[in-house]
Design an enzyme around this catalytic site. Structure first.
Site, PDB file in Angstrom:
ATOM      1  N   CYS A  84       0.813  -1.224   0.000  1.00 14.64           N
ATOM      2  CA  CYS A  84       0.000   0.000   0.000  1.00 14.64           C
ATOM      3  C   CYS A  84       0.844   1.271   0.000  1.00 14.64           C
ATOM      4  O   CYS A  84       0.318   2.362  -0.193  1.00 14.64           O
ATOM      5  CB  CYS A  84      -0.965  -0.009   1.170  1.00 14.64           C
ATOM      6  SG  CYS A  84      -2.151  -1.340   1.026  1.00 14.64           S
ATOM      7  N   HIS A 140      -3.462   7.201   2.672  1.00 13.66           N
ATOM      8  CA  HIS A 140      -3.827   5.893   2.117  1.00 13.66           C
ATOM      9  C   HIS A 140      -5.213   5.529   2.644  1.00 13.66           C
ATOM     10  O   HIS A 140      -5.523   5.748   3.823  1.00 13.66           O
ATOM     11  CB  HIS A 140      -2.800   4.846   2.540  1.00 13.66           C
ATOM     12  CG  HIS A 140      -3.186   3.460   2.154  1.00 13.66           C
ATOM     13  ND1 HIS A 140      -3.573   3.138   0.873  1.00 13.66           N
ATOM     14  CD2 HIS A 140      -3.260   2.312   2.876  1.00 13.66           C
ATOM     15  CE1 HIS A 140      -3.867   1.849   0.824  1.00 13.66           C
ATOM     16  NE2 HIS A 140      -3.694   1.322   2.024  1.00 13.66           N
ATOM     17  N   ASN A 151     -10.070  -0.019  -0.552  1.00 12.91           N
ATOM     18  CA  ASN A 151      -8.607   0.054  -0.533  1.00 12.91           C
ATOM     19  C   ASN A 151      -8.072  -0.497  -1.858  1.00 12.91           C
ATOM     20  O   ASN A 151      -8.090  -1.699  -2.088  1.00 12.91           O
ATOM     21  CB  ASN A 151      -8.095  -0.775   0.651  1.00 12.91           C
ATOM     22  CG  ASN A 151      -6.584  -0.752   0.778  1.00 12.91           C
ATOM     23  OD1 ASN A 151      -5.889  -0.254  -0.101  1.00 12.91           O
ATOM     24  ND2 ASN A 151      -6.086  -1.309   1.868  1.00 12.91           N
TER      25      ASN A 151
HETATM   26  O1  UT7 Z   1      -3.928  -1.309   3.435  1.00 10.99           O
HETATM   27  C1  UT7 Z   1      -2.845  -1.835   4.084  1.00 10.99           C
HETATM   28  C2  UT7 Z   1      -2.988  -2.122   5.453  1.00 10.99           C
HETATM   29  N1  UT7 Z   1      -4.251  -2.678   5.857  1.00 10.99           N
HETATM   30  C3  UT7 Z   1      -4.937  -2.068   6.811  1.00 10.99           C
HETATM   31  O2  UT7 Z   1      -4.570  -0.996   7.224  1.00 10.99           O
HETATM   32  C4  UT7 Z   1      -6.122  -2.780   7.400  1.00 10.99           C
HETATM   33  C5  UT7 Z   1      -6.054  -2.727   8.891  1.00 10.99           C
HETATM   34  N2  UT7 Z   1      -7.069  -3.460   9.559  1.00 10.99           N
HETATM   35  C6  UT7 Z   1      -8.385  -3.119   9.552  1.00 10.99           C
HETATM   36  O3  UT7 Z   1      -8.745  -2.180   8.886  1.00 10.99           O
HETATM   37  C7  UT7 Z   1      -9.338  -3.849  10.446  1.00 10.99           C
HETATM   38  O4  UT7 Z   1      -8.621  -4.704  11.297  1.00 10.99           O
HETATM   39  C8  UT7 Z   1     -10.407  -4.689   9.683  1.00 10.99           C
HETATM   40  C9  UT7 Z   1     -11.367  -3.761   8.979  1.00 10.99           C
HETATM   41  C10 UT7 Z   1      -9.739  -5.633   8.697  1.00 10.99           C
HETATM   42  C11 UT7 Z   1     -11.209  -5.513  10.689  1.00 10.99           C
HETATM   43  O5  UT7 Z   1     -11.787  -4.648  11.654  1.00 10.99           O
HETATM   44  P1  UT7 Z   1     -11.604  -4.927  13.191  1.00 10.99           P
HETATM   45  O6  UT7 Z   1     -12.340  -3.871  13.877  1.00 10.99           O
HETATM   46  O7  UT7 Z   1     -10.140  -5.042  13.491  1.00 10.99           O
HETATM   47  O8  UT7 Z   1     -12.338  -6.312  13.355  1.00 10.99           O
HETATM   48  P2  UT7 Z   1     -11.795  -7.657  14.003  1.00 10.99           P
HETATM   49  O9  UT7 Z   1     -10.916  -8.371  13.056  1.00 10.99           O
HETATM   50  O10 UT7 Z   1     -11.288  -7.369  15.368  1.00 10.99           O
HETATM   51  O11 UT7 Z   1     -13.152  -8.445  14.159  1.00 10.99           O
HETATM   52  C12 UT7 Z   1     -14.183  -8.033  15.087  1.00 10.99           C
HETATM   53  C13 UT7 Z   1     -15.350  -8.977  14.953  1.00 10.99           C
HETATM   54  C14 UT7 Z   1     -14.940 -10.439  14.984  1.00 10.99           C
HETATM   55  O12 UT7 Z   1     -15.972 -11.163  15.629  1.00 10.99           O
HETATM   56  P3  UT7 Z   1     -15.860 -11.600  17.164  1.00 10.99           P
HETATM   57  O13 UT7 Z   1     -14.620 -12.425  17.257  1.00 10.99           O
HETATM   58  O14 UT7 Z   1     -15.764 -10.309  17.931  1.00 10.99           O
HETATM   59  O15 UT7 Z   1     -17.128 -12.352  17.388  1.00 10.99           O
HETATM   60  C15 UT7 Z   1     -14.877 -10.841  13.533  1.00 10.99           C
HETATM   61  O16 UT7 Z   1     -15.097 -12.205  13.336  1.00 10.99           O
HETATM   62  O17 UT7 Z   1     -15.974  -8.781  13.674  1.00 10.99           O
HETATM   63  C16 UT7 Z   1     -16.012 -10.024  12.955  1.00 10.99           C
HETATM   64  N3  UT7 Z   1     -15.842  -9.746  11.551  1.00 10.99           N
HETATM   65  C17 UT7 Z   1     -16.873  -9.420  10.744  1.00 10.99           C
HETATM   66  N4  UT7 Z   1     -18.205  -9.303  10.972  1.00 10.99           N
HETATM   67  C18 UT7 Z   1     -18.976  -8.944   9.933  1.00 10.99           C
HETATM   68  C19 UT7 Z   1     -14.703  -9.715  10.820  1.00 10.99           C
HETATM   69  N5  UT7 Z   1     -14.961  -9.374   9.548  1.00 10.99           N
HETATM   70  C20 UT7 Z   1     -16.301  -9.185   9.471  1.00 10.99           C
HETATM   71  C21 UT7 Z   1     -17.172  -8.823   8.418  1.00 10.99           C
HETATM   72  N6  UT7 Z   1     -18.499  -8.715   8.704  1.00 10.99           N
HETATM   73  N7  UT7 Z   1     -16.736  -8.575   7.176  1.00 10.99           N
END
Ligand code: UT7
Length: 329
Positions: free
Chosen positions: A114, A254, A284
């Site tokens: 990225c 970004h 993204n």
């Molecule tokens: O571009 C280069 C670098 N990349 C980035 O900068 C991305 C950085 N990371 C992020 O933007 C975030 O971590 C994500 C958007 C990928 C995920 O968001 P998050 O707030 O970190 O969610 P999480 O992975 O902590 O998941 C929270 C909950 C989980 O459920 P439980 O364990 O709390 O029951 C996941 O299973 O949300 C669940 N979950 C979803 N639910 C609905 C994960 N993905 C989804 C989804 N829809 N698509």
């Protein structure tokens, strides 16, 4: 003789027509519009249904040549920031030169995930500042749909396809790229990676069955590093150049996650109206995000405006560029 700086003299984007909405994604994986918007800020993204990264790059470059009234044969060099090259080799830049008729240019791909556009524009600027070249095109292009697993709800909701291209030319009015800071930490490689297809894990039936040719991301870890490093490096380039928040007209961040963008803007002391945001429309696009922001906001930019470009990506890689906008459109 006054110092030569490398200035952006035109910008053009290309986005595929197909719009993949949160609603459509929620029929493919267990997700919903509310979750995606609140966690990332993304409403929809574009998908390339037919063609490759070089096709998106070619459309952006042909548009750029037309817009800047430049002959294809006058281009000296093309750098393509991408992680989704058409092939492992030859390079996308190589193919782009052929497709866009850049008969006197040479080029190469630059893989910094990225941070691809930030790394590429900083590299390109050197060829202008030394006086070696007069017209260099920098492209950020990624067809993320070719490596995203549409069974993995944690990654497929984030990424989209798109390309942006800028023209860099010498400037003797002190406009253009003033400074950059680039960084990387390979210890982060396992957190955001396409595990197979390279020399470590060449393609086999097993790698395909294990879905290792798709992007794997430990979102929480990446988020933690992204929030800290993108904000830190943006603040660092301001301090290094004695810029206060009042001196900065635009943050060009970004577009990975709206929460990371907000944290960076807060750290820099910038109000929301100074931050370029189009993540809601395109998601993204990896190397494409920054030139696509410049393209979307081009009409609002004024000659002399102070811009900070900033990115964080897989690797890890990150960086910031301080530039003065060189034209009114
Ligand atoms: O571009 C280069 C670098 N990349 C980035 O900068 C991305 C950085 N990371 C992020 O933007 C975030 O971590 C994500 C958007 C990928 C995920 O968001 P998050 O707030 O970190 O969610 P999480 O992975 O902590 O998941 C929270 C909950 C989980 O459920 P439980 O364990 O709390 O029951 C996941 O299973 O949300 C669940 N979950 C979803 N639910 C609905 C994960 N993905 C989804 C989804 N829809 N698509």
């Amino acid at each position: 003789m006054s110092k030569i700086t490398a200035a952006i003299t035109g910008v053009q984007g290309y986005l595929p027509e197909y719009v993949l909405t949160n609603e459509e994604l929620s029929k493919m994986v267990d997700t919903n519009d509310e979750w995606i918007v609140s966690r990332t800020g993304i409403k929809e993204r574009r998908i390339m249904k037919d063609g490759a990264t070089s096709d998106m790059a070619t459309k952006a470059v042909l548009g750029l040549l037309k817009k800047t009234n430049t002959k294809a044969e006058d281009i000296d060099l093309v750098i393509v920031g991408t992680v989704t090259a058409d092939y492992p080799f030859p390079s996308t830049a190589n193919i782009l030169c052929d497709k866009a008729g850049l008969t006197n240019a040479w080029g190469f791909d630059l893989n910094a995930a990225c941070s691809g556009f930030i790394y590429s524009i900083s590299t390109a600027a050197q060829f202008i500042e030394t006086g070696k070249y007069k017209k260099v095109i920098v492209v950020g292009a990624d067809m993320m749909s070719s490596i995203v697993d549409y069974q993995d709800r944690t990654t497929c909701i984030i990424f989209g396809d798109g390309a942006g291209a800028v023209m860099l030319e010498p400037n003797e009015e002190g406009l253009g790229i003033q400074d950059f800071i680039l960084a990387n930490d390979g210890a982060g490689r396992d957190y955001l990676v396409q595990p197979a297809g390279g020399s470590l894990n060449p393609p086999t039936i097993e790698t395909v069955e294990k879905r290792q040719h798709y992007v794997k991301q430990e979102g929480k870890q990446v988020f933690k590093f992204a929030v800290t490093n993108m904000a830190d490096i943006s603040a660092e380039i301001m301090e290094k150049n004695n810029l206060s928040s009042d001196d900065v007209d635009w943050l060009v961040p970004h577009q990975a996650n709206l929460r990371i963008i907000d944290a960076t803007a807060n750290r820099m002391g910038l109000s929301k109206d100074k931050v370029m945001i189009n993540i809601q429309k395109y998601g993204n696009t990896t190397s494409g995000t920054l030139p696509l922001c410049l393209w979307d906001y081009e009409k609002q930019l004024k000659k002399g405006d102070t811009l900070i470009l900033s990115a964080f990506g897989g690797g890890f890689t990150w960086g910031a560029v301080y530039l003065k906008w060189a034209y009114n459109s």
